[in-house]
Design a protein around this motif. Structure first.
Motif, PDB file in Angstrom:
ATOM      1  N   UNK A 209      55.867  16.596 -56.125  1.00 18.72           N
ATOM      2  CA  UNK A 209      56.506  15.896 -57.223  1.00 18.72           C
ATOM      3  C   UNK A 209      56.347  14.394 -56.956  1.00 18.72           C
ATOM      4  N   UNK A 210      56.725  13.529 -57.889  1.00 21.62           N
ATOM      5  CA  UNK A 210      56.610  12.087 -57.603  1.00 21.62           C
ATOM      6  C   UNK A 210      57.369  11.670 -56.346  1.00 21.62           C
ATOM      7  N   UNK A 211      58.593  12.184 -56.168  1.00 22.67           N
ATOM      8  CA  UNK A 211      59.357  11.833 -54.979  1.00 22.67           C
ATOM      9  C   UNK A 211      58.706  12.327 -53.704  1.00 22.67           C
ATOM     10  N   UNK A 212      58.167  13.528 -53.736  1.00 22.07           N
ATOM     11  CA  UNK A 212      57.500  14.066 -52.547  1.00 22.07           C
ATOM     12  C   UNK A 212      56.229  13.303 -52.234  1.00 22.07           C
ATOM     13  N   UNK A 213      55.475  12.926 -53.253  1.00 21.52           N
ATOM     14  CA  UNK A 213      54.234  12.179 -53.002  1.00 21.52           C
ATOM     15  C   UNK A 213      54.556  10.793 -52.459  1.00 21.52           C
ATOM     16  N   UNK A 214      55.602  10.167 -52.977  1.00 18.90           N
ATOM     17  CA  UNK A 214      55.960   8.839 -52.505  1.00 18.90           C
ATOM     18  C   UNK A 214      56.403   8.877 -51.037  1.00 18.90           C
ATOM     19  N   UNK A 215      57.141   9.918 -50.654  1.00 12.30           N
ATOM     20  CA  UNK A 215      57.681   9.995 -49.302  1.00 12.30           C
ATOM     21  C   UNK A 215      56.792  10.782 -48.347  1.00 12.30           C
ATOM     22  N   UNK A 216      55.653  11.262 -48.837  1.00 12.58           N
ATOM     23  CA  UNK A 216      54.681  11.863 -47.947  1.00 12.58           C
ATOM     24  C   UNK A 216      54.999  13.265 -47.484  1.00 12.58           C
ATOM     25  N   UNK A 217      55.428  14.128 -48.395  1.00 14.08           N
ATOM     26  CA  UNK A 217      55.608  15.541 -48.068  1.00 14.08           C
ATOM     27  C   UNK A 217      54.910  16.379 -49.124  1.00 14.08           C
ATOM     28  N   UNK A 218      54.448  17.568 -48.724  1.00 12.93           N
ATOM     29  CA  UNK A 218      53.713  18.419 -49.661  1.00 12.93           C
ATOM     30  C   UNK A 218      54.055  19.880 -49.408  1.00 12.93           C
ATOM     31  N   UNK A 219      54.189  20.642 -50.499  1.00 10.61           N
ATOM     32  CA  UNK A 219      54.441  22.081 -50.436  1.00 10.61           C
ATOM     33  C   UNK A 219      53.096  22.800 -50.467  1.00 10.61           C
ATOM     34  N   UNK A 220      52.822  23.610 -49.448  1.00  9.43           N
ATOM     35  CA  UNK A 220      51.550  24.329 -49.377  1.00  9.43           C
ATOM     36  C   UNK A 220      51.812  25.770 -48.956  1.00  9.43           C
ATOM     37  N   UNK A 221      50.774  26.586 -49.086  1.00 14.06           N
ATOM     38  CA  UNK A 221      50.849  27.962 -48.605  1.00 14.06           C
ATOM     39  C   UNK A 221      51.039  27.948 -47.085  1.00 14.06           C
ATOM     40  N   UNK A 222      51.964  28.764 -46.608  1.00  9.20           N
ATOM     41  CA  UNK A 222      52.296  28.756 -45.187  1.00  9.20           C
ATOM     42  C   UNK A 222      51.163  29.263 -44.320  1.00  9.20           C
ATOM     43  N   UNK A 223      50.234  30.028 -44.895  1.00  7.80           N
ATOM     44  CA  UNK A 223      49.154  30.586 -44.105  1.00  7.80           C
ATOM     45  C   UNK A 223      47.838  29.866 -44.250  1.00  7.80           C
ATOM     46  N   UNK A 224      47.506  29.427 -45.484  1.00 10.31           N
ATOM     47  CA  UNK A 224      46.187  28.845 -45.743  1.00 10.31           C
ATOM     48  C   UNK A 224      46.221  27.358 -46.038  1.00 10.31           C
ATOM     49  N   UNK A 225      47.400  26.782 -46.230  1.00  6.09           N
ATOM     50  CA  UNK A 225      47.556  25.368 -46.593  1.00  6.09           C
ATOM     51  C   UNK A 225      47.023  25.051 -47.979  1.00  6.09           C
ATOM     52  N   UNK A 226      46.783  26.079 -48.802  1.00  5.22           N
ATOM     53  CA  UNK A 226      46.280  25.885 -50.164  1.00  5.22           C
ATOM     54  C   UNK A 226      47.438  25.657 -51.131  1.00  5.22           C
ATOM     55  N   UNK A 227      47.151  25.145 -52.342  1.00  6.80           N
ATOM     56  CA  UNK A 227      48.187  25.039 -53.372  1.00  6.80           C
ATOM     57  C   UNK A 227      48.790  26.404 -53.676  1.00  6.80           C
TER      58      UNK A 227
END
Length: 205
Positions: free
Chosen positions: A119-137
């Motif tokens: 989200x905008x807040x996550x991108x600004x603060x440098x965090x990302x939600x990814x697949x726990x196994x493959x790191x994919x969206x």
């Protein structure tokens, strides 16, 4: 024999458009299928940073929708001079418009999480939600599942949020992350204006 000058290798900015395309590409999943090994998703994001990202998104979303109640108050004063029945129609339109705006904000956050993991807040603060196994969206279905589970964690008395402290993997995965098979990782930060632009761009592609 002519000697060609060596091309200087430059490290791309991890927050530029190419990084967004890479994050959304199926490359990490393809590599997993080819080698049989899952890439490391990244360093888990700190809980405090994740909370700040939520607050930024809440303030930004609240600021976007704040204009509608103000508009309702103004029209409420103006509509006193309208013919009978017209005032109710005007206020009903404003109420429906406010609901549509709130739903649109929620939809934008869900689609952004599904496509680029931020989200905008996550991108600004440098965090990302990814697949726990493959790191994919994670895709839209899992983004919705994750959000609904997060909402359910608030009942009763926000007790579900204690699961942030009980992750045996040590990756700060609360119940909604475990249900959706996701992990929140650290990535480079970007300014808020760029974060908003990147999120909106992800909606169009």
């Amino acid at each position: 024999m002519a000697v060609h000058p060596a091309a200087s290798a430059s490290r791309p900015d991890p927050s530029d458009d190419a990084s967004l395309r890479l994050d959304r590409s199926p490359g990490v999943a393809a590599e997993h299928r080819r080698t049989g090994r899952s890439p490391e998703p990244g360093r888990p994001a700190a809980l405090g940073t994740r909370l700040l990202a939520r607050l930024v998104d809440g303030l930004a979303g609240g600021g976007v929708s704040l204009g509608w109640p103000v508009l309702a108050l103004v029209l409420g004063q103006v509509s006193t001079g309208l013919p009978a029945g017209m005032a109710e129609v005007v206020l009903a339109v404003v109420a429906v418009g406010h609901l549509v705006l709130v739903l649109a904000v929620v939809a934008v956050l869900l689609v952004a999480t599904a496509r680029i993991g931020q989200t905008p807040g996550q991108r600004m603060l440098g965090v990302r939600v990814v697949d726990a196994g493959t790191a994919a969206p994670i895709g839209l279905a899992r983004a919705v599942l994750r959000t609904l589970t997060l909402a359910a964690m608030a009942l009763p008395c926000y007790l579900g949020f204690l699961t942030f402290l009980t992750d045996p993997s040590g990756r700060n995965r609360a119940l909604h992350d475990r249900v959706a098979a996701t992990v929140v990782v650290e990535v480079p930060r970007v300014p808020f204006a760029r974060a908003v632009r990147d999120v909106l761009r992800s909606l169009r592609s």
